[in-house]
Scaffold this motif. Structure first.
Motif, PDB file in Angstrom:
ATOM      1  N   GLY A  73      -5.993  -1.666 -17.392  1.00 56.24           N
ATOM      2  CA  GLY A  73      -4.781  -1.133 -16.775  1.00 56.24           C
ATOM      3  C   GLY A  73      -5.058  -0.418 -15.466  1.00 56.24           C
ATOM      4  O   GLY A  73      -4.221   0.325 -14.970  1.00 56.24           O
ATOM      5  N   GLU A  74      -6.229  -0.650 -14.901  1.00 55.94           N
ATOM      6  CA  GLU A  74      -6.594  -0.048 -13.621  1.00 55.94           C
ATOM      7  C   GLU A  74      -6.280  -1.021 -12.489  1.00 55.94           C
ATOM      8  O   GLU A  74      -6.264  -2.239 -12.704  1.00 55.94           O
ATOM      9  N   PRO A  75      -6.076  -0.516 -11.279  1.00 55.95           N
ATOM     10  CA  PRO A  75      -5.797  -1.405 -10.147  1.00 55.95           C
ATOM     11  C   PRO A  75      -6.968  -2.366  -9.901  1.00 55.95           C
ATOM     12  O   PRO A  75      -8.129  -1.974  -9.976  1.00 55.95           O
ATOM     13  N   ALA A  76      -6.627  -3.613  -9.633  1.00 57.93           N
ATOM     14  CA  ALA A  76      -7.641  -4.624  -9.313  1.00 57.93           C
ATOM     15  C   ALA A  76      -7.388  -5.186  -7.912  1.00 57.93           C
ATOM     16  O   ALA A  76      -8.013  -6.158  -7.517  1.00 57.93           O
ATOM     17  N   SER A  77      -6.441  -4.574  -7.197  1.00 54.54           N
ATOM     18  CA  SER A  77      -6.148  -4.940  -5.810  1.00 54.54           C
ATOM     19  C   SER A  77      -5.412  -3.775  -5.169  1.00 54.54           C
ATOM     20  O   SER A  77      -5.020  -2.825  -5.848  1.00 54.54           O
ATOM     21  N   LYS A  78      -5.211  -3.871  -3.891  1.00 51.41           N
ATOM     22  CA  LYS A  78      -4.367  -2.899  -3.206  1.00 51.41           C
ATOM     23  C   LYS A  78      -2.914  -3.196  -3.560  1.00 51.41           C
ATOM     24  O   LYS A  78      -2.580  -4.305  -3.977  1.00 51.41           O
ATOM     25  N   ILE A  79      -2.044  -2.205  -3.371  1.00 52.81           N
ATOM     26  CA  ILE A  79      -0.614  -2.427  -3.547  1.00 52.81           C
ATOM     27  C   ILE A  79      -0.105  -3.145  -2.306  1.00 52.81           C
ATOM     28  O   ILE A  79      -0.355  -2.715  -1.180  1.00 52.81           O
ATOM     29  N   LEU A  80       0.581  -4.248  -2.535  1.00 53.31           N
ATOM     30  CA  LEU A  80       1.174  -5.008  -1.441  1.00 53.31           C
ATOM     31  C   LEU A  80       2.685  -4.864  -1.497  1.00 53.31           C
ATOM     32  O   LEU A  80       3.274  -4.933  -2.571  1.00 53.31           O
ATOM     33  N   MET A  81       3.293  -4.646  -0.359  1.00 55.22           N
ATOM     34  CA  MET A  81       4.753  -4.619  -0.278  1.00 55.22           C
ATOM     35  C   MET A  81       5.179  -5.765   0.615  1.00 55.22           C
ATOM     36  O   MET A  81       4.569  -6.012   1.649  1.00 55.22           O
ATOM     37  N   TYR A  82       6.214  -6.467   0.203  1.00 57.73           N
ATOM     38  CA  TYR A  82       6.720  -7.547   1.035  1.00 57.73           C
ATOM     39  C   TYR A  82       8.197  -7.777   0.778  1.00 57.73           C
ATOM     40  O   TYR A  82       8.768  -7.303  -0.197  1.00 57.73           O
ATOM     41  N   ARG A  83       8.787  -8.517   1.669  1.00 57.06           N
ATOM     42  CA  ARG A  83      10.180  -8.915   1.578  1.00 57.06           C
ATOM     43  C   ARG A  83      10.238 -10.379   1.969  1.00 57.06           C
ATOM     44  O   ARG A  83       9.705 -10.766   3.004  1.00 57.06           O
ATOM     45  N   ASP A  84      10.863 -11.209   1.136  1.00 58.01           N
ATOM     46  CA  ASP A  84      10.941 -12.644   1.404  1.00 58.01           C
ATOM     47  C   ASP A  84      11.553 -12.926   2.765  1.00 58.01           C
ATOM     48  O   ASP A  84      12.541 -12.295   3.154  1.00 58.01           O
ATOM     49  N   GLN A  85      10.942 -13.861   3.458  1.00 60.74           N
ATOM     50  CA  GLN A  85      11.434 -14.372   4.740  1.00 60.74           C
ATOM     51  C   GLN A  85      11.703 -13.264   5.748  1.00 60.74           C
ATOM     52  O   GLN A  85      12.671 -13.297   6.497  1.00 60.74           O
ATOM     53  N   ALA A  86      10.853 -12.252   5.767  1.00 61.75           N
ATOM     54  CA  ALA A  86      10.985 -11.146   6.713  1.00 61.75           C
ATOM     55  C   ALA A  86       9.611 -10.840   7.305  1.00 61.75           C
ATOM     56  O   ALA A  86       8.590 -11.069   6.672  1.00 61.75           O
ATOM     57  N   ASP A  87       9.621 -10.334   8.524  1.00 67.56           N
ATOM     58  CA  ASP A  87       8.367  -9.974   9.182  1.00 67.56           C
ATOM     59  C   ASP A  87       7.763  -8.702   8.611  1.00 67.56           C
ATOM     60  O   ASP A  87       6.559  -8.491   8.683  1.00 67.56           O
ATOM     61  N   SER A  88       8.611  -7.829   8.063  1.00 68.43           N
ATOM     62  CA  SER A  88       8.115  -6.579   7.492  1.00 68.43           C
ATOM     63  C   SER A  88       9.073  -6.110   6.403  1.00 68.43           C
ATOM     64  O   SER A  88      10.139  -6.684   6.210  1.00 68.43           O
ATOM     65  N   ILE A  89       8.662  -5.074   5.708  1.00 64.55           N
ATOM     66  CA  ILE A  89       9.533  -4.491   4.686  1.00 64.55           C
ATOM     67  C   ILE A  89      10.713  -3.817   5.367  1.00 64.55           C
ATOM     68  O   ILE A  89      10.704  -3.598   6.583  1.00 64.55           O
ATOM     69  N   CYS A  90      11.726  -3.478   4.606  1.00 64.80           N
ATOM     70  CA  CYS A  90      12.956  -2.917   5.172  1.00 64.80           C
ATOM     71  C   CYS A  90      12.740  -1.491   5.700  1.00 64.80           C
ATOM     72  O   CYS A  90      11.771  -0.822   5.318  1.00 64.80           O
ATOM     73  N   PRO A  91      13.632  -1.026   6.549  1.00 60.15           N
ATOM     74  CA  PRO A  91      13.506   0.339   7.090  1.00 60.15           C
ATOM     75  C   PRO A  91      13.478   1.423   6.004  1.00 60.15           C
ATOM     76  O   PRO A  91      12.755   2.402   6.135  1.00 60.15           O
ATOM     77  N   GLN A  92      14.252   1.225   4.922  1.00 53.80           N
ATOM     78  CA  GLN A  92      14.262   2.222   3.847  1.00 53.80           C
ATOM     79  C   GLN A  92      12.885   2.318   3.191  1.00 53.80           C
ATOM     80  O   GLN A  92      12.379   3.404   2.953  1.00 53.80           O
ATOM     81  N   CYS A  93      12.241   1.170   2.932  1.00 54.84           N
ATOM     82  CA  CYS A  93      10.906   1.174   2.330  1.00 54.84           C
ATOM     83  C   CYS A  93       9.870   1.733   3.297  1.00 54.84           C
ATOM     84  O   CYS A  93       8.927   2.393   2.878  1.00 54.84           O
ATOM     85  N   GLN A  94      10.057   1.473   4.581  1.00 56.06           N
ATOM     86  CA  GLN A  94       9.141   2.046   5.562  1.00 56.06           C
ATOM     87  C   GLN A  94       9.227   3.568   5.532  1.00 56.06           C
ATOM     88  O   GLN A  94       8.228   4.258   5.714  1.00 56.06           O
ATOM     89  N   LYS A  95      10.420   4.069   5.235  1.00 56.67           N
ATOM     90  CA  LYS A  95      10.644   5.515   5.195  1.00 56.67           C
ATOM     91  C   LYS A  95      10.150   6.142   3.890  1.00 56.67           C
ATOM     92  O   LYS A  95       9.487   7.176   3.907  1.00 56.67           O
TER      93      LYS A  95
END
Length: 108
Positions: free
Chosen positions: A51-73
């Protein structure tokens, strides 16, 4: 054709591709935790048999260049989670191990 269903199908295929990529890059992983947010962004990370991390946490949004402004905040604040689950690598761990990992990673 139902446009909403088509969009959802593309989102799920994108999510499946991300899960496959994370598993491929994390040989010790037994699964990938997927956290869906109300904005459409997702947080994902591989987890190992303990149950330990085996990778970094990745954030993404389908068909977008970056995550949304709210998630960036707020970095995908827990209060905006709509669904969370683990996609298990096959062969998956036994049921008791899965439950332990779910409780440790997702708090359920």
């Amino acid at each position: 054709m139902d446009v909403a269903a088509d969009e959802k199908g593309r989102e799920e295929k994108g999510e499946q591709a991300m899960v496959a990529g994370i598993l491929e890059g994390s040989p010790e992983a037994v699964g990938v935790a997927v956290i869906r947010l109300d904005c459409g962004c997702r947080k994902m990370a591989a987890v190992d048999i303990h149950g330990e991390p085996a990778s970094k946490i990745l954030m993404y949004r389908d068909q977008a260049d970056s995550i949304c402004p709210q998630c960036q905040k707020d970095n995908g604040d827990f209060s905006r989670v709509t669904r969370q689950f683990i996609v298990w690598q096959q062969p998956s761990p036994d049921f008791a191990t899965q439950q332990m990992i779910i409780r440790k990673v997702l708090g359920e």
